[in-house]
Design a protein around this motif. Structure first.
Motif, short mmCIF file in Angstrom:
data_model
loop_
_atom_site.label_atom_id
_atom_site.label_comp_id
_atom_site.label_asym_id
_atom_site.label_seq_id
_atom_site.Cartn_x
_atom_site.Cartn_y
_atom_site.Cartn_z
N ASN A 258 -0.99 -7.53 4.47
CA ASN A 258 -1.83 -8.50 3.72
C ASN A 258 -2.79 -7.76 2.89
O ASN A 258 -3.58 -6.70 3.69
CB ASN A 258 -2.57 -9.60 4.63
CG ASN A 258 -3.14 -10.58 3.64
OD1 ASN A 258 -4.43 -10.38 3.15
ND2 ASN A 258 -2.68 -11.76 3.66
N PRO A 259 -3.17 -8.14 1.47
CA PRO A 259 -4.21 -7.53 0.93
C PRO A 259 -5.72 -7.47 1.56
O PRO A 259 -6.35 -6.40 1.46
CB PRO A 259 -4.25 -8.08 -0.29
CG PRO A 259 -2.98 -8.79 -0.62
CD PRO A 259 -2.54 -9.17 0.67
N ALA A 260 -5.83 -8.32 2.33
CA ALA A 260 -7.08 -8.22 3.16
C ALA A 260 -7.00 -7.36 4.09
O ALA A 260 -8.23 -7.02 4.52
CB ALA A 260 -7.33 -9.81 3.67
N VAL A 261 -5.74 -6.72 4.70
CA VAL A 261 -5.96 -5.84 5.81
C VAL A 261 -6.18 -4.57 5.38
O VAL A 261 -6.80 -3.42 6.08
CB VAL A 261 -4.60 -5.97 6.65
CG1 VAL A 261 -4.39 -5.02 7.44
CG2 VAL A 261 -4.50 -7.45 7.07
N GLY A 262 -5.68 -4.11 3.93
CA GLY A 262 -5.55 -2.98 3.55
C GLY A 262 -5.02 -2.59 2.27
O GLY A 262 -4.34 -3.62 1.90
N VAL A 263 -5.21 -1.41 1.82
CA VAL A 263 -4.37 -1.23 0.46
C VAL A 263 -3.44 0.22 0.56
O VAL A 263 -3.86 1.16 1.37
CB VAL A 263 -5.70 -0.69 -0.61
CG1 VAL A 263 -5.03 -0.15 -1.77
CG2 VAL A 263 -6.65 -1.68 -0.84
N VAL A 264 -2.39 -0.11 -0.02
CA VAL A 264 -1.35 0.87 0.14
C VAL A 264 -1.29 1.75 -1.19
O VAL A 264 -1.17 1.36 -2.10
CB VAL A 264 0.08 0.27 0.46
CG1 VAL A 264 1.19 1.15 0.67
CG2 VAL A 264 -0.10 -0.62 1.77
N GLU A 265 -1.27 3.19 -0.66
CA GLU A 265 -1.03 4.13 -1.99
C GLU A 265 0.17 4.94 -1.67
O GLU A 265 0.28 5.64 -0.54
CB GLU A 265 -2.30 4.91 -1.81
CG GLU A 265 -3.61 4.29 -2.15
CD GLU A 265 -4.88 5.24 -2.11
OE1 GLU A 265 -4.56 6.44 -1.94
OE2 GLU A 265 -5.87 4.83 -2.33
N ALA A 266 1.10 4.95 -2.51
CA ALA A 266 2.20 5.89 -2.51
C ALA A 266 2.02 7.36 -2.52
O ALA A 266 1.06 7.62 -3.40
CB ALA A 266 2.97 5.55 -3.65
N VAL A 267 2.41 8.21 -1.64
CA VAL A 267 2.64 9.57 -1.49
C VAL A 267 3.80 10.27 -2.29
O VAL A 267 3.68 10.98 -3.52
CB VAL A 267 2.39 10.10 -0.29
CG1 VAL A 267 2.31 11.56 -0.26
CG2 VAL A 267 0.91 9.62 0.28
N ASP A 268 4.82 9.73 -1.87
CA ASP A 268 6.36 9.94 -2.42
C ASP A 268 7.15 8.91 -2.29
O ASP A 268 6.76 7.98 -1.76
CB ASP A 268 6.74 11.30 -1.74
CG ASP A 268 6.81 11.71 -0.50
OD1 ASP A 268 7.13 10.62 0.16
OD2 ASP A 268 6.26 12.64 0.29
N ASP A 269 8.45 9.33 -2.23
CA ASP A 269 9.49 8.20 -2.14
C ASP A 269 9.62 7.61 -0.51
O ASP A 269 10.26 6.77 -0.23
CB ASP A 269 11.03 8.49 -2.71
CG ASP A 269 10.73 8.77 -4.17
OD1 ASP A 269 9.89 8.26 -4.68
OD2 ASP A 269 11.69 9.40 -4.63
N ARG A 270 9.07 8.45 0.17
CA ARG A 270 9.39 8.43 1.75
C ARG A 270 8.00 8.24 2.66
O ARG A 270 7.97 7.79 3.65
CB ARG A 270 10.09 9.71 2.47
CG ARG A 270 11.63 9.59 1.89
CD ARG A 270 12.24 10.65 2.40
NE ARG A 270 11.52 12.07 1.98
CZ ARG A 270 11.94 13.35 2.55
NH1 ARG A 270 12.88 13.33 3.22
NH2 ARG A 270 11.53 14.53 1.93
N THR A 271 6.84 8.28 1.82
CA THR A 271 5.51 8.29 2.64
C THR A 271 4.61 7.48 1.84
O THR A 271 4.81 7.58 0.63
CB THR A 271 5.12 9.60 3.12
OG1 THR A 271 4.87 10.50 2.10
CG2 THR A 271 5.98 10.09 4.14
#
Length: 321
Positions: A258-271
């Motif tokens: 959930n956006p209230a839990v955290g922010v996701v940032e892509a590193v590459d296609d697998r991480t």
């Protein structure tokens, strides 16, 4: 006469639905000529409705405020929504609105058709809210209406604001949306001085009037108003923060967070990297456990130690056979 009366009611409903209407737009919606629109506007004025007109290329019509509240035209879904909203507001966190909500609800239910009254009563009878674990701050209804009107009309707003540390400052913003989260209200706005989006607690706002000038609407921040406020408010309240390397694509992790839990940032296609936090390391551990994929944690040290404790505990819970 019946056709004209029905058209007048439709015209009144359109004028109530938004602030400004071009004559051509009203004529198109009513499927009549602009001349007929002008005559119908005159009929509404004769009935006591203050319809204002402006000339020029940007000219049009606006339903103004009169000496008394004009009748509102609501369809079935709108009537149910208003009734449910009034019942909710009767026990809400807007100061002084409880008694007014009950009076308005009484008037509305007197004129609701039986089919709609049954829907409202059923929803109320078979719904039980969970009591709040702690009381929320109370906001003034006048403040909410000023902020909502400024958002609707895209008018710049100045207000006195009391920050979390108790300091006071005057802020100038371009208001975008009001967001209700739990028992708190927030204003999302573009801060004119800081040239960036900011979130403000409504119970700490004291608007300065008049509002204005008008400004061109901006594109909302990524994810929309509610997601932006949730991220900002959560981060401000976090006691523990962690930057976690997750061994899964960002799209997969974003679906589980959930956006209230955290922010996701892509590193590459697998991480990807998950920036998250909570008031306790126990809660952080729960978030990570719900990911269902492998991850690496190096901070904060309290979280690392707690995960080691959980590893040992779970190991003891599943002895070798």
């Amino acid at each position: 006469m019946l056709e004209t009366s029905a058209r007048l009611l439709r015209l009144l409903s359109l004028l109530q639905s938004r602030r400004d209407w071009a004559g051509a737009a009203l004529a198109e919606r009513l499927q009549v000529s602009e001349r007929t629109v002008r005559r119908d506007v005159d009929r509404l004025r004769d009935l006591g409705y203050p319809v204002h007109a402006s000339r020029g290329t940007d000219g049009g019509y606006r339903l103004g405020a009169g000496a008394a509240m004009p009748p509102l035209l609501l369809d079935d879904e709108e009537a149910v929504a208003v009734a449910v909203g009034l019942r909710t507001a009767a026990g809400g966190t807007v100061a002084g609105i409880e008694e007014s909500s009950v009076r308005a609800l009484t008037k509305l239910e007197q004129v609701l058709p039986a089919r709609l009254r049954h829907r409202v009563n059923a929803l109320q009878t078979y719904t039980e809210p969970v009591p709040a674990d702690r009381p929320g701050p109370v906001v003034e209804p006048g403040v909410l209406t000023v902020l909502a009107a400024a958002c609707r009309d895209s008018e710049r707003l100045r207000f006195d604001y009391r920050a979390h540390d108790g300091s006071d400052a005057v802020r100038a913003v371009e208001p975008y949306r009001l967001v209700s989260w739990g028992r708190r209200w927030y204003l999302l706005a573009w801060d004119v001085d800081r040239q960036d989006w900011r979130t403000f607690r409504v119970d700490r706002i004291q608007p300065r009037t008049p509002t204005g000038p008008r400004f061109p609407p901006r594109d909302p921040p990524e994810g929309g108003a509610a997601a932006y406020v949730a991220r900002g408010v959560s981060a401000a309240a976090w006691r523990y923060r962690s930057r976690v390397l997750v061994h899964a694509p960002a799209t997969v992790v974003a679906e589980r967070i959930n956006p209230a839990v955290g922010v996701v940032e892509a590193v590459d296609d697998r991480t990807c990297v998950l920036n998250t936090g909570a008031d306790s390391v126990q809660t952080l551990a729960v978030y990570l456990g719900l990911l269902g994929v492998d991850f690496d944690v190096t901070e904060p040290p309290e979280l690392v130690e707690h995960l080691r404790t959980l590893t040992e505990r779970y190991g003891r819970a599943t002895p070798d056979r």
